[in-house]
Enzyme design. Structure first.
Site, PDB file in Angstrom:
ATOM      1  N   ARG A 245      85.964  52.376  63.199  1.00  0.00           N
ATOM      2  CA  ARG A 245      85.378  53.387  62.293  1.00  0.00           C
ATOM      3  C   ARG A 245      83.857  53.349  62.433  1.00  0.00           C
ATOM      4  O   ARG A 245      83.305  52.359  62.937  1.00  0.00           O
ATOM      5  CB  ARG A 245      85.761  53.095  60.837  1.00  0.00           C
ATOM      6  CG  ARG A 245      85.270  51.732  60.418  1.00  0.00           C
ATOM      7  CD  ARG A 245      85.776  51.307  59.036  1.00  0.00           C
ATOM      8  NE  ARG A 245      85.646  49.858  58.883  1.00  0.00           N
ATOM      9  CZ  ARG A 245      84.555  49.229  58.429  1.00  0.00           C
ATOM     10  NH1 ARG A 245      83.488  49.891  58.062  1.00  0.00           N
ATOM     11  NH2 ARG A 245      84.523  47.911  58.339  1.00  0.00           N
TER      12      ARG A 245
ATOM     13  N   TYR B  44      96.933  33.856  60.189  1.00  0.00           N
ATOM     14  CA  TYR B  44      95.592  33.932  60.786  1.00  0.00           C
ATOM     15  C   TYR B  44      95.287  32.659  61.580  1.00  0.00           C
ATOM     16  O   TYR B  44      94.814  32.713  62.723  1.00  0.00           O
ATOM     17  CB  TYR B  44      94.592  34.118  59.642  1.00  0.00           C
ATOM     18  CG  TYR B  44      93.140  34.103  59.998  1.00  0.00           C
ATOM     19  CD1 TYR B  44      92.587  35.071  60.830  1.00  0.00           C
ATOM     20  CD2 TYR B  44      92.287  33.139  59.436  1.00  0.00           C
ATOM     21  CE1 TYR B  44      91.216  35.064  61.107  1.00  0.00           C
ATOM     22  CE2 TYR B  44      90.931  33.140  59.703  1.00  0.00           C
ATOM     23  CZ  TYR B  44      90.407  34.101  60.541  1.00  0.00           C
ATOM     24  OH  TYR B  44      89.057  34.093  60.811  1.00  0.00           O
TER      25      TYR B  44
HETATM   26  C1  AKB Z   1      88.790  33.695  55.926  1.00  0.00           C
HETATM   27  O1  AKB Z   1      88.626  33.275  54.770  1.00  0.00           O
HETATM   28  O2  AKB Z   1      89.864  34.147  56.333  1.00  0.00           O
HETATM   29  C2  AKB Z   1      87.638  33.606  56.898  1.00  0.00           C
HETATM   30  C3  AKB Z   1      87.676  32.356  57.715  1.00  0.00           C
HETATM   31  C4  AKB Z   1      87.448  31.044  57.081  1.00  0.00           C
HETATM   32  O3  AKB Z   1      87.879  32.423  58.889  1.00  0.00           O
HETATM   33  N1  AKB Z   1      86.400  33.693  56.200  1.00  0.00           N
END
Ligand code: AKB
Length: 312
Positions: A37, A143
């Protein structure tokens, strides 16, 4: 020197400030910003900008060829809290974007890559205090799994194909210029905004949740620092531990109270508590300090002064 830089994910929390820092260092027309974006006025007017989907190999390749890109900073990623909600989308974005730039480098179209990793690569079985560079790594978040996997691929492409890829394990990052999005450490930015607007904050982590954190200027300095270092100094090709300060919500609230006596904080932990509980409290970053001269500058109270002054 024929350096041309592409920042992918230039409108995110780190990308925005990184783009401006690189445009100040190099001729702005040599620093191409891109994102899915458009960015703010400063981003759009200070140098070239391209709409780019980091997961689209052909599109990334077209931009790399069009601008004769040498260095890529791949900052596009889905962070920890959002990734728990959309695991497959997070995996696709975080992994495919990395493969795209690694494969372009393998084909000789890019010289150097920066790819951000995170303290999320560590998990509940990792030593929590002064977490070493090399230790048990069993991440328990979507993640964290994507970042841990990415680190293995970076090292593999370095060893197998000689790709000059460099990486940092960022702690939580704090800045008054850009809002973070979808992270677990985001409370440490939001708390300053709420302190200015409402003089109170409801924190989604409990009072004792100590996490590694860093002021954004230091993070930008580290990012450019590792990319500017001679290749021989970069001895770790998965990702470097990086640290500045560690604090918990109670300590950041105390720091704010030194300047705003009537500020109050209450705690309502949600699903992000489990994510934070799986991460280290503090990080040993001695390899980054020894190998490429990393030094942080900003500590908690100084950061609080900067944040409150600039958000007021
Ligand atoms: C998150 O909180 O996901 C990020 C990180 C620590 O990579 N800020």
């Amino acid at each position: 020197m024929k350096k041309r830089i592409l920042i992918i994910g230039a409108c995110g929390q780190i990308g925005t400030e990184l783009t401006m820092a690189l445009r100040n260092m190099y001729a702005p027309h040599k620093v191409i910003a891109s994102d899915i974006r458009e960015g703010d006025d400063e981003m759009m007017k200070s140098g070239p900008f391209e709409i780019l989907d980091a997961t689209d190999y052909e599109a990334v390749q077209d931009i790399v060829i069009k601008y004769e890109i040498t260095d890529v900073y791949l900052m596009a990623a889905m962070l920890s809290a959002t990734a728990e909600k959309f695991p497959m989308r997070a995996w696709n974005l975080n992994m495919n974007s990395l493969f795209n730039v690694l494969n372009l480098a393998k084909d000789g179209k890019i010289d150097k890559i920066f790819w951000p990793s995170s303290i999320a690569v560590f998990g509940p079985t990792t030593p929590k205090i002064n977490t070493p560079q090399r230790t048990v790594m069993e991440p328990s978040t979507v993640y964290g799994i994507s970042k841990q996997t990415g680190e293995r691929w970076c090292e593999y492409y370095y060893k197998k194909h000689g790709i000059d890829v460099r990486s940092i394990r960022y702690p939580g990052l704090i800045s008054y210029k850009t809002m973070p999005g979808g992270g677990t450490t985001d409370y440490a930015v939001d708390i300053y905004h709420k302190a200015i607007k409402h003089n109170q904050y409801i924190c989604f982590l409990n009072a004792e949740t100590t996490l590694p954190m860093m002021y954004m200027d230091d993070a930008i300095k580290a990012t450019i620092g590792i990319m500017e270092a001679p290749s021989g100094n970069i001895k770790i090709r998965n990702s470097y531990n990086l640290a500045a300060m560690s604090f918990n919500p109670e300590e950041i609230a105390t720091s704010i109270k030194k300047q705003k006596q009537d500020f109050t904080i209450t705690y309502e932990p949600d699903f992000r508590q489990a994510i934070a509980d799986s991460w280290p409290e503090s990080i040993d970053d001695s390899h980054a300090r020894e190998d490429w001269g990393w030094e942080h500058e900003v500590e908690l109270d100084e950061m609080t002064s900067i944040m409150l002054k600039n958000l007021d």
